[in-house]
Structures are given as structure tokens and as C-alpha cells.
Design a protein around this motif. Structure first.
Motif, PDB file in Angstrom:
ATOM      1  N   GLU A  16       0.813  -1.214   0.000  1.00 13.02           N
ATOM      2  CA  GLU A  16       0.000   0.000   0.000  1.00 13.02           C
ATOM      3  C   GLU A  16       0.849   1.268   0.000  1.00 13.02           C
ATOM      4  O   GLU A  16       0.382   2.321  -0.446  1.00 13.02           O
ATOM      5  CB  GLU A  16      -0.928   0.009   1.216  1.00 13.02           C
ATOM      6  N   SER A  22      -1.058  -4.328   3.081  1.00 12.21           N
ATOM      7  CA  SER A  22      -2.370  -4.730   3.584  1.00 12.21           C
ATOM      8  C   SER A  22      -2.521  -6.235   3.403  1.00 12.21           C
ATOM      9  O   SER A  22      -1.931  -6.836   2.491  1.00 12.21           O
ATOM     10  CB  SER A  22      -3.495  -3.990   2.871  1.00 12.21           C
ATOM     11  N   HIS A  41     -10.131  -3.694  16.263  1.00 15.23           N
ATOM     12  CA  HIS A  41      -8.834  -4.281  15.919  1.00 15.23           C
ATOM     13  C   HIS A  41      -8.871  -5.784  16.153  1.00 15.23           C
ATOM     14  O   HIS A  41      -9.799  -6.313  16.767  1.00 15.23           O
ATOM     15  CB  HIS A  41      -7.702  -3.649  16.733  1.00 15.23           C
ATOM     16  N   SER A  59      -5.462  -2.767  13.470  1.00 16.37           N
ATOM     17  CA  SER A  59      -6.822  -2.299  13.263  1.00 16.37           C
ATOM     18  C   SER A  59      -7.392  -2.809  11.951  1.00 16.37           C
ATOM     19  O   SER A  59      -6.681  -2.963  10.948  1.00 16.37           O
ATOM     20  CB  SER A  59      -6.860  -0.768  13.260  1.00 16.37           C
ATOM     21  N   CYS A  61      -9.434  -2.160   8.642  1.00 18.19           N
ATOM     22  CA  CYS A  61      -9.607  -0.955   7.825  1.00 18.19           C
ATOM     23  C   CYS A  61     -10.656  -1.112   6.729  1.00 18.19           C
ATOM     24  O   CYS A  61     -10.879  -0.180   5.958  1.00 18.19           O
ATOM     25  CB  CYS A  61      -8.276  -0.505   7.232  1.00 18.19           C
ATOM     26  N   ASN A  62     -11.314  -2.256   6.672  1.00 21.00           N
ATOM     27  CA  ASN A  62     -12.322  -2.422   5.629  1.00 21.00           C
ATOM     28  C   ASN A  62     -13.695  -1.994   6.121  1.00 21.00           C
ATOM     29  O   ASN A  62     -13.876  -1.545   7.251  1.00 21.00           O
ATOM     30  CB  ASN A  62     -12.337  -3.855   5.088  1.00 21.00           C
ATOM     31  N   ILE A  72      -6.399  -5.838   7.294  1.00 19.50           N
ATOM     32  CA  ILE A  72      -5.511  -5.076   8.164  1.00 19.50           C
ATOM     33  C   ILE A  72      -4.371  -4.514   7.321  1.00 19.50           C
ATOM     34  O   ILE A  72      -4.100  -5.001   6.218  1.00 19.50           O
ATOM     35  CB  ILE A  72      -4.939  -5.938   9.310  1.00 19.50           C
ATOM     36  N   ALA A  73      -3.720  -3.484   7.821  1.00 17.52           N
ATOM     37  CA  ALA A  73      -2.518  -2.950   7.180  1.00 17.52           C
ATOM     38  C   ALA A  73      -1.431  -2.872   8.235  1.00 17.52           C
ATOM     39  O   ALA A  73      -1.681  -2.435   9.361  1.00 17.52           O
ATOM     40  CB  ALA A  73      -2.776  -1.585   6.557  1.00 17.52           C
ATOM     41  N   ILE A 122       0.278   5.199   9.911  1.00 19.99           N
ATOM     42  CA  ILE A 122      -0.471   3.947   9.926  1.00 19.99           C
ATOM     43  C   ILE A 122      -1.748   4.069  10.762  1.00 19.99           C
ATOM     44  O   ILE A 122      -2.629   3.192  10.700  1.00 19.99           O
ATOM     45  CB  ILE A 122       0.422   2.794  10.426  1.00 19.99           C
ATOM     46  N   THR A 125      -5.593   3.318   9.657  1.00 17.41           N
ATOM     47  CA  THR A 125      -6.323   2.062   9.500  1.00 17.41           C
ATOM     48  C   THR A 125      -7.691   2.062  10.181  1.00 17.41           C
ATOM     49  O   THR A 125      -8.699   1.813   9.513  1.00 17.41           O
ATOM     50  CB  THR A 125      -5.456   0.860   9.921  1.00 17.41           C
ATOM     51  N   SER A 129     -11.789   2.637   8.300  1.00 19.33           N
ATOM     52  CA  SER A 129     -13.008   1.885   8.544  1.00 19.33           C
ATOM     53  C   SER A 129     -14.135   2.817   8.986  1.00 19.33           C
ATOM     54  O   SER A 129     -15.299   2.664   8.570  1.00 19.33           O
ATOM     55  CB  SER A 129     -12.761   0.810   9.601  1.00 19.33           C
TER      56      SER A 129
END
Length: 222
Positions: A16, A22, A41, A59, A61-62, A72-73, A122, A125, A129
Motif C-alpha cells: 500500500e 495490507s 482491531h 486495526s 480498515c475495511n 488489516i494494514a 499507519i 487504519t 473503517s
């Protein structure tokens, strides 16, 4: 961690940004995953060879409406405690890893009339969401996303694309604090009914908390 664990399969890995990947995690049998809320998370066992070993929190993130995957990333922090490096260097597509069910210590206040979101690095994340949730609900929000350079900025194409561009400001400071987001000015007044959310490095979060202290009540700062 409660002790409950899920086994998930790494379905996809995407670069990413510089040192940020990710990871799409799915149920190995294709079943729905436990639901989650924006801000949640996972506790992730970062060493796939030792499912009872080191745990790190990453965490989600979608979009919380998705039940078929977690995303996650992970930032590869070479000077951290080693968990992110292990994860980056050893986890490959198809691996099975152990995670907790979603845990949410950073929930959205859905009753707020406006949402002001500040992300650093970061820390985007959980905020991402939240943005997906707020967009789906037609809620009023503004996101300020602070990074050093474009190369360090995860999800840059997404957040500068047509869906989000009017509601997202991306700020690159090139490592010069004076070029970054002026949180004192931004948070000097509180828009009516607004709640403030911040996730990122400790310095940013401390500055945001201090700047918000005069205009935002404590319960409106997350």
C-alpha cells in the motif's frame, strides 16, 4: 485477550505504501467471519510458527458491512518490538494465522451530528473503517490525514479518488513540523455536535488532545 482465537487464511497481500502492506484475511472454509464495528482491531499472533507466541494489535480498515473478510494494514517498523518485521518477512499468501475476534476500544459515536477525524501515518487504519461507515450512513465528516511524504501514505489513491476527495485532506510535512496540520487552529472551535477522533503517533495524539481541550468536551474526544 480473552483466549478465544480464530484461524484465518491470508487471501491477498498488497503493498500500500513504503513499508506498509495490507492483508486480506478470510475464513479457510469460506464461512462468514464474526462481525465488527468501525474502529475495531484484531489481536494477531504475528509468528505463524508459534500460534501461542507474540501478539500485536492491528486495526481493521475495511467496511464493517463486509462479513467475508477482514483487512488489516501493517507498517514494517524496523526499530519496533519485532512483531511487524516478523509478520512482513514471514507471512505469505495462503498462510493460516491465529487472530482474536474483533475488539473495539475506539468506537464511533453514531449519535454525533458531525465527525472530525485526524489520522497520522499507519493510524489511518481504524479511521479508514470509520470513513467507510460514515460514508455508507451519509453522515457528515471531515478527515485530515497526515504523513511525511506521498510514498509513506497508505491508501493514497483511494482517499484522493472521487468518492472521498471532497471530504479528505492529505497533508505531507516532509519531516518539517511547521508544514504539517495546524491542529491548534483547526480545533480552536468545535462545530456544533462534533466528535473528534485521532489515531497516529504519540506526538500527534498529544498535540490533538491538548489543542482540543478548550473547545471540545472530554466525552467528545476519542
Amino acid at each position: 485477550m480473552s483466549g478465544e482465537k480464530l484461524t484465518v487464511r491470508v487471501d491477498q497481500i498488497t503493498r500500500e505504501a513504503e513499508d506498509i502492506n495490507s492483508y486480506v484475511l478470510v475464513d479457510p472454509e469460506g464461512r462468514p467471519l464474526p462481525p465488527f464495528e468501525a474502529g475495531a482491531h484484531l489481536d494477531v499472533h504475528v509468528d505463524k510458527e508459534d500460534p501461542n507466541g507474540r501478539i500485536r494489535q492491528f486495526s481493521l480498515c475495511n467496511d464493517p458491512r463486509e462479513t467475508h473478510r477482514y483487512v488489516i494494514a501493517v507498517l514494517r517498523e524496523s526499530h519496533g518490538r519485532g512483531g511487524s518485521v516478523t509478520f512482513h518477512d514471514s507471512v505469505v499468501q495462503g498462510d493460516l494465522i491465529s487472530v482474536s475476534p474483533p475488539i473495539n476500544n475506539f468506537p464511533l459515536e453514531e449519535s454525533a451530528t458531525q465527525h472530525l477525524l485526524i489520522a497520522g501515518g499507519i493510524g489511518i487504519t481504524p479511521i479508514l473503517s470509520m470513513v467507510r461507515r460514515l460514508t455508507a450512513n451519509g453522515a457528515a465528516y471531515k478527515l485530515y490525514y497526515c504523513t511525511r511524504r506521498a510514498e509513506n501514505t497508505a491508501f493514497l489513491d483511494l482517499l484522493t479518488g472521487p468518492e472521498f476527495t471532497a471530504l479528505v485532506d492529505v497533508i505531507h510535512d516532509d519531516g518539517i513540523p511547521e508544514q504539517g496540520l495546524d491542529v491548534k487552529r483547526l480545533l480552536a472551535t468545535r462545530p456544533a455536535g462534533a466528535h473528534l477522533y485521532c489515531c497516529g503517533p504519540g506526538g500527534l495524539m498529544g498535540a490533538v488532545k491538548q489543542a482540543a481541550a478548550q473547545a471540545f468536551p472530554e466525552e467528545a474526544v476519542h
